[in-house]
Scaffold this active site. Structure first.
Site, PDB file in Angstrom:
ATOM      1  N   PHE A 102     -15.503   2.446   7.237  1.00  0.00           N
ATOM      2  CA  PHE A 102     -14.137   2.873   6.902  1.00  0.00           C
ATOM      3  C   PHE A 102     -13.864   2.864   5.399  1.00  0.00           C
ATOM      4  O   PHE A 102     -12.748   3.157   4.975  1.00  0.00           O
ATOM      5  CB  PHE A 102     -13.114   1.985   7.630  1.00  0.00           C
ATOM      6  N   LYS A 154       0.830  -1.200   0.000  1.00  0.00           N
ATOM      7  CA  LYS A 154       0.000   0.000   0.000  1.00  0.00           C
ATOM      8  C   LYS A 154       0.877   1.268   0.000  1.00  0.00           C
ATOM      9  O   LYS A 154       2.097   1.184   0.227  1.00  0.00           O
ATOM     10  CB  LYS A 154      -0.930  -0.057   1.223  1.00  0.00           C
ATOM     11  N   TYR A 196     -11.955  -3.032  -3.579  1.00  0.00           N
ATOM     12  CA  TYR A 196     -12.521  -3.214  -2.238  1.00  0.00           C
ATOM     13  C   TYR A 196     -14.053  -3.261  -2.244  1.00  0.00           C
ATOM     14  O   TYR A 196     -14.680  -2.967  -1.223  1.00  0.00           O
ATOM     15  CB  TYR A 196     -12.030  -2.093  -1.316  1.00  0.00           C
ATOM     16  N   ARG A 219      -1.133 -14.738   3.930  1.00  0.00           N
ATOM     17  CA  ARG A 219      -1.863 -14.030   5.000  1.00  0.00           C
ATOM     18  C   ARG A 219      -1.122 -14.144   6.332  1.00  0.00           C
ATOM     19  O   ARG A 219      -1.115 -13.211   7.138  1.00  0.00           O
ATOM     20  CB  ARG A 219      -3.281 -14.574   5.139  1.00  0.00           C
ATOM     21  N   HIS A 251      -1.623  -5.473   1.465  1.00  0.00           N
ATOM     22  CA  HIS A 251      -2.855  -6.244   1.215  1.00  0.00           C
ATOM     23  C   HIS A 251      -2.479  -7.641   0.724  1.00  0.00           C
ATOM     24  O   HIS A 251      -1.530  -7.792  -0.035  1.00  0.00           O
ATOM     25  CB  HIS A 251      -3.688  -5.558   0.120  1.00  0.00           C
ATOM     26  N   ASN A 259      -1.855  -0.141   7.401  1.00  0.00           N
ATOM     27  CA  ASN A 259      -1.276  -1.452   7.695  1.00  0.00           C
ATOM     28  C   ASN A 259      -0.428  -2.048   6.569  1.00  0.00           C
ATOM     29  O   ASN A 259      -0.238  -3.255   6.481  1.00  0.00           O
ATOM     30  CB  ASN A 259      -2.356  -2.429   8.199  1.00  0.00           C
ATOM     31  N   GLU A 266      -8.935 -10.846  -7.898  1.00  0.00           N
ATOM     32  CA  GLU A 266      -8.028  -9.701  -7.761  1.00  0.00           C
ATOM     33  C   GLU A 266      -6.914  -9.744  -8.819  1.00  0.00           C
ATOM     34  O   GLU A 266      -6.550  -8.715  -9.386  1.00  0.00           O
ATOM     35  CB  GLU A 266      -7.457  -9.657  -6.339  1.00  0.00           C
ATOM     36  N   ARG A 301       2.898  -6.830   9.183  1.00  0.00           N
ATOM     37  CA  ARG A 301       2.166  -5.792   9.922  1.00  0.00           C
ATOM     38  C   ARG A 301       2.630  -5.723  11.381  1.00  0.00           C
ATOM     39  O   ARG A 301       2.692  -4.636  11.973  1.00  0.00           O
ATOM     40  CB  ARG A 301       0.670  -6.057   9.847  1.00  0.00           C
TER      41      ARG A 301
HETATM   42  N1  UDP Z   1      -9.591  -1.348   7.520  1.00  0.00           N
HETATM   43  C1  UDP Z   1      -9.741  -0.189   8.262  1.00  0.00           C
HETATM   44  N2  UDP Z   1     -10.504  -0.218   9.391  1.00  0.00           N
HETATM   45  C2  UDP Z   1     -11.135  -1.348   9.813  1.00  0.00           C
HETATM   46  C3  UDP Z   1     -10.982  -2.518   9.062  1.00  0.00           C
HETATM   47  C4  UDP Z   1     -10.207  -2.494   7.912  1.00  0.00           C
HETATM   48  O1  UDP Z   1      -9.180   0.846   7.902  1.00  0.00           O
HETATM   49  O2  UDP Z   1     -11.811  -1.320  10.855  1.00  0.00           O
HETATM   50  C5  UDP Z   1      -8.763  -1.321   6.300  1.00  0.00           C
HETATM   51  C6  UDP Z   1      -7.401  -1.975   6.520  1.00  0.00           C
HETATM   52  O3  UDP Z   1      -6.438  -1.218   5.783  1.00  0.00           O
HETATM   53  C7  UDP Z   1      -7.591  -3.339   5.902  1.00  0.00           C
HETATM   54  C8  UDP Z   1      -8.529  -3.029   4.745  1.00  0.00           C
HETATM   55  O4  UDP Z   1      -9.418  -2.052   5.275  1.00  0.00           O
HETATM   56  O5  UDP Z   1      -6.361  -3.917   5.495  1.00  0.00           O
HETATM   57  C9  UDP Z   1      -9.328  -4.192   4.223  1.00  0.00           C
HETATM   58  O6  UDP Z   1     -10.042  -4.784   5.288  1.00  0.00           O
HETATM   59  P1  UDP Z   1     -10.077  -6.367   5.444  1.00  0.00           P
HETATM   60  O7  UDP Z   1     -11.061  -6.691   6.512  1.00  0.00           O
HETATM   61  O8  UDP Z   1     -10.269  -7.003   4.106  1.00  0.00           O
HETATM   62  O9  UDP Z   1      -8.611  -6.699   6.022  1.00  0.00           O
HETATM   63  P2  UDP Z   1      -7.358  -7.426   5.337  1.00  0.00           P
HETATM   64  O10 UDP Z   1      -7.895  -8.496   4.424  1.00  0.00           O
HETATM   65  O11 UDP Z   1      -6.580  -6.364   4.602  1.00  0.00           O
HETATM   66  O12 UDP Z   1      -6.555  -7.990   6.489  1.00  0.00           O
HETATM   67 MG    MG Z   2      -9.303  -8.353   2.917  1.00  0.00          MG
END
Ligand code: UDP
Ligand code: MG
Length: 148
Positions: free
Chosen positions: A57, A9, A49, A85, A115, A112, A126, A102
């Site tokens: 958010f 990111k 997204y 992951r 992705h 964070n 994706e 992270r």
């Molecule tokens: N995110 C955020 N606030 C939240 C949850 C998610 O800003 O409460 C952002 C964060 O950058 C995250 C992204 O949204 O990586 C996508 O969310 P997801 O639940 O898919 O998490 P990831 O798969 O990236 O771990």
């Molecule tokens: Mg995700």
């Protein structure tokens, strides 16, 4: 062989973490199949997204992703989606174990750094979105030293 979509990111790029992050996937033994450095626009970020469009958010997340260039990658290997992951760590860096990307490099959930696709099916979607032209066709000569 399984593939996943990984994106560094804008904060990861700005903070000079590109080499470190690529190195972690490389050293694990996964193969780089696609790589590009680009800015995405709002419509593209919203598409990436789309599943999160109802979240509070969402707008901030889209703003964050379009705030600077990102590194988009396809990595390949056995169980690369799940293991990718694990390498990345929990969504909220407050819960990410040390040793994960992270856990080592982030503090706030909205910054964070990286992705990674959460399932084989989302990885397929994706990769299709980010690499419509396809990815490189090669296999590492180290394969017999990584897989038994
Ligand atoms: N995110 C955020 N606030 C939240 C949850 C998610 O800003 O409460 C952002 C964060 O950058 C995250 C992204 O949204 O990586 C996508 O969310 P997801 O639940 O898919 O998490 P990831 O798969 O990236 O771990
Ligand atoms: Mg995700």
């Amino acid at each position: 062989m399984e593939q996943t979509f990984i994106m560094i990111k804008p904060d990861g790029v700005q903070r000079g973490l590109v080499g470190e992050i690529i190195g972690r996937f490389e050293k694990k033994g996964f193969s780089l199949k696609g790589l590009k450095f680009l800015n995405v626009d709002q419509a593209f970020a919203e598409k990436h997204y789309a599943d999160l469009s109802s979240k509070p958010f969402f707008n901030g997340l889209v703003e964050y992703i379009i705030s600077g260039p990102v590194v988009a990658m396809v990595w390949e290997g056995k169980n690369v989606v799940t293991t990718g992951r694990k390498i990345i760590g929990a969504t909220n860096p407050a819960d990410s174990a040390p040793g994960t990307i992270r856990g080592d490099f982030a503090i706030d959930i909205g910054r964070n750094v990286i992705h990674g696709s959460d399932a084989v099916e989302s990885a397929r979607k994706e990769i299709g979105l980010w690499f419509p032209e396809g990815v490189a066709n090669w296999s590492s000569s180290l394969q017999p030293w990584i897989y038994e």
